[in-house]
Design an enzyme around this catalytic site. Structure first.
Site, PDB file in Angstrom:
ATOM      1  N   SER A  26      41.430  26.593  45.965  1.00  0.00           N
ATOM      2  CA  SER A  26      41.319  25.886  47.241  1.00  0.00           C
ATOM      3  C   SER A  26      39.944  26.081  47.850  1.00  0.00           C
ATOM      4  CB  SER A  26      42.402  26.383  48.201  1.00  0.00           C
ATOM      5  OG  SER A  26      42.235  27.773  48.448  1.00  0.00           O
ATOM      6  N   GLU A  27      39.394  27.296  47.703  1.00  0.00           N
ATOM      7  CA  GLU A  27      38.053  27.550  48.232  1.00  0.00           C
ATOM      8  C   GLU A  27      37.015  26.686  47.517  1.00  0.00           C
ATOM      9  OE1 GLU A  27      34.816  31.177  48.226  1.00  0.00           O
ATOM     10  OE2 GLU A  27      36.936  31.631  47.950  1.00  0.00           O
TER      11      GLU A  27
END
Length: 531
Positions: A446-447
């Site tokens: 997600s980062e």
């Protein structure tokens, strides 16, 4: 000698037929001529009282009748040689209401504006017995009185009419008539002449076709044909060349002038003169060559001049163009190979001369994103991101990096920190490894997605992909990573963790610096061998 010999005579009039083998009887005394009716072996009588007889080498019909039409033969014997020729005679009647037959006429032609002559033909054998000239009477279209026109004159002793200043109205059928006396009896002898009037060619002022007071470029020593020609409606107008006030033949004995004249349609004539210059000499450039033609009391003149050709720049232009194209391709080739070195050299060399930098509001030169191992920090991605990148980009090159996992504070929200720091960065560096197990599905993915998304959507942020090992398949990578890889490619790390691999002068680091923003190099703090 005729091939098909045809005679025609009006019924009731006398006629005399000549043998075509003997053209001038007075010049031939060593022959014997005999006439025969066609198919007969009996010669025609020589009795003058007979209506048909032969006399003086001629076959006489006094007068001719309709039944006399047919073929007759003349036989000429010389020594042991004999020649025979057939002649056809047509005895005709006049057309109804006319004094002539439209098919039995003599054709004659005259030209307009000139003096024409109408001759009453074949009367030389019809002299009276006292050898006096016959008196000829004329009419036109069977009507007398046309001689009242003052342009028409009787030509004495010629059995002819002179027409002054002929016009097209003078065409028509002219009938001449005389009286012939034979054995005390008079007979009419008539001839009809169909006169055709043709337009005389117009007296067109001569016009030069070439030259036109022009110059031509010729090289020294080359062969040149100097030609001058005119068109006009006057025959016999021949132009001529002069140079330096003398004939071309006198100017140079090798110049041999040749004249010519050709007839053209519509009464025009083209005449000209030309001469050859086998090898152009220096003196030929010094003078004009004049072409003249005399027209009445006038002299019309044009000229042509030889000139040396101007230096041709075509070769230089072609050579220069080829050189420029070659130079452009060579420059592109060199730039393609040494593009990275050229850009880096330009940054280092020209940075001191550039003006003061305008702040773009960014804090970091690059935001570094890398896959973190959840079990330990001994993997190469951690070592590369936390030690090698800072060593080269920060310490040797003076860049300011934000490395997630090194510069973030404990307890900060990952998404908010990543979004803020990426906005404050000029570049995003994404470190890739081939095994998807190295990525944290919940945290790192997600980062990474967030970082790449911001890099693609924010103006001025460029993403740099670094492969620590060759990645064969990007299928497991996020779509944004695959897009960047396809559009911009990736830089692959081929080094190890030795001191040589941590030098900014290696090819790998030059490629990284090429994609990094311009920045003045910081004073290196020394190279360190990583543990």
């Amino acid at each position: 000698e005729c091939i098909i010999c045809d005679y025609f005579v009006l019924v009731g009039e006398p006629t005399a037929i000549r043998c075509p083998i003997i053209t001038f009887p007075a010049l031939h005394s060593d022959y014997n001529l005999t006439w025969y009716e066609n198919g007969s072996i009996t010669p025609v009588t020589t009795e003058r009282h007979a209506r048909i007889h032969q006399r003086g080498g001629l076959l006489w019909f006094i007068p001719a009748r309709l039944e006399d039409s047919g073929h007759y033969e003349c036989d000429v014997r010389r020594f042991n040689h004999s020649s025979r020729k057939s002649i056809h005679l047509t005895v005709f009647k006049n057309d109804n209401g006319l004094c002539f037959n439209g098919r039995m006429k003599f054709e004659q032609k005259v030209m307009t504006t000139n003096t024409g002559k109408i001759i009453c033909p074949d009367l030389e054998d019809f002299r009276d017995e006292d050898n006096s000239e016959p008196e000829v009477h004329w009419n036109k279209e069977c009507k007398p009185g046309f001689l009242e026109d003052k342009r028409l004159l009787l030509a004495k002793g010629e059995n002819a009419i002179l027409i002054l200043n002929v016009t097209v109205q003078d065409r028509g059928n002219y009938t001449c008539r005389m009286v012939y006396t034979h054995m005390g009896k008079q007979y009419n002898v008539s001839r009809t002449v169909s006169l055709e009037v043709k337009e005389s060619p117009r007296q067109i002022r001569p016009e030069f076709i070439y030259p036109k007071n022009n110059t031509i470029e010729v090289d020294l020593g080359t062969h040149v044909v100097m030609e001058c020609n005119i068109s006009s409606g006057i025959n016999g107008l021949i132009p001529f060349w002069t140079v330096n006030d003398e004939d071309v033949d006198s100017f140079d004995s090798t110049y041999k002038e040749q004249f010519y004249e050709e007839g053209m349609p519509h009464g025009l004539a083209v005449s000209g003169t030309k001469f050859n210059i086998s090898k152009v000499k220096v003196k030929d450039y010094a003078y004009k060559f004049f072409c003249h033609v005399m027209y009445g009391s006038q002299q019309i003149t044009v000229y042509i001049k030889l000139e040396r050709p101007a230096p041709s720049i075509q070769g230089y232009l072609i050579g220069g163009g080829i050189s420029l194209v070659f130079l452009a391709f060579f420059t592109l080739f060199v730039y393609k190979i040494f593009k990275v070195d050229i850009v880096l050299w330009y940054r280092n060399s020209c940075y001191p001369f550039l003006g003061k930098e305008v702040s773009d509001g960014k804090i970091y030169d690059a935001y570094v994103l890398y896959p973190k191992n959840r079990m330990s920090c001994l993997y190469s991605s951690d070592i590369f991101a936390l030690k090698i990148l800072p060593e080269v980009l920060e310490r040797q090159c003076g860049y300011n990096l934000f490395i997630f996992g090194r510069d973030d504070l404990p307890g900060e929200a990952v998404i908010s920190v990543a979004d803020e720091k990426i906005r404050q960065s000029r570049r995003v560096i994404v470190v890739l490894v081939p095994e998807p197990s190295f990525y944290s599905i919940l945290e790192d993915a997600s980062e990474k997605q967030l970082a790449v998304y911001n890099a693609l959507t924010h103006d001025g942020i460029k993403v740099i992909l670094i492969e620590l090992e060759k990645i064969q398949d990007y299928a497991s990578m996020p779509e944004s990573i695959k897009y960047i890889k396809q559009k911009h490619g990736a830089i692959r790390w081929k080094g190890d963790f030795s001191e040589n691999s941590c030098s900014a002068s290696t090819r790998f680091w030059k490629k990284v610096l090429y994609h990094m923003p311009s920045r003045k190099n910081a004073s290196p703090s020394g190279l360190h061998l990583l543990p």
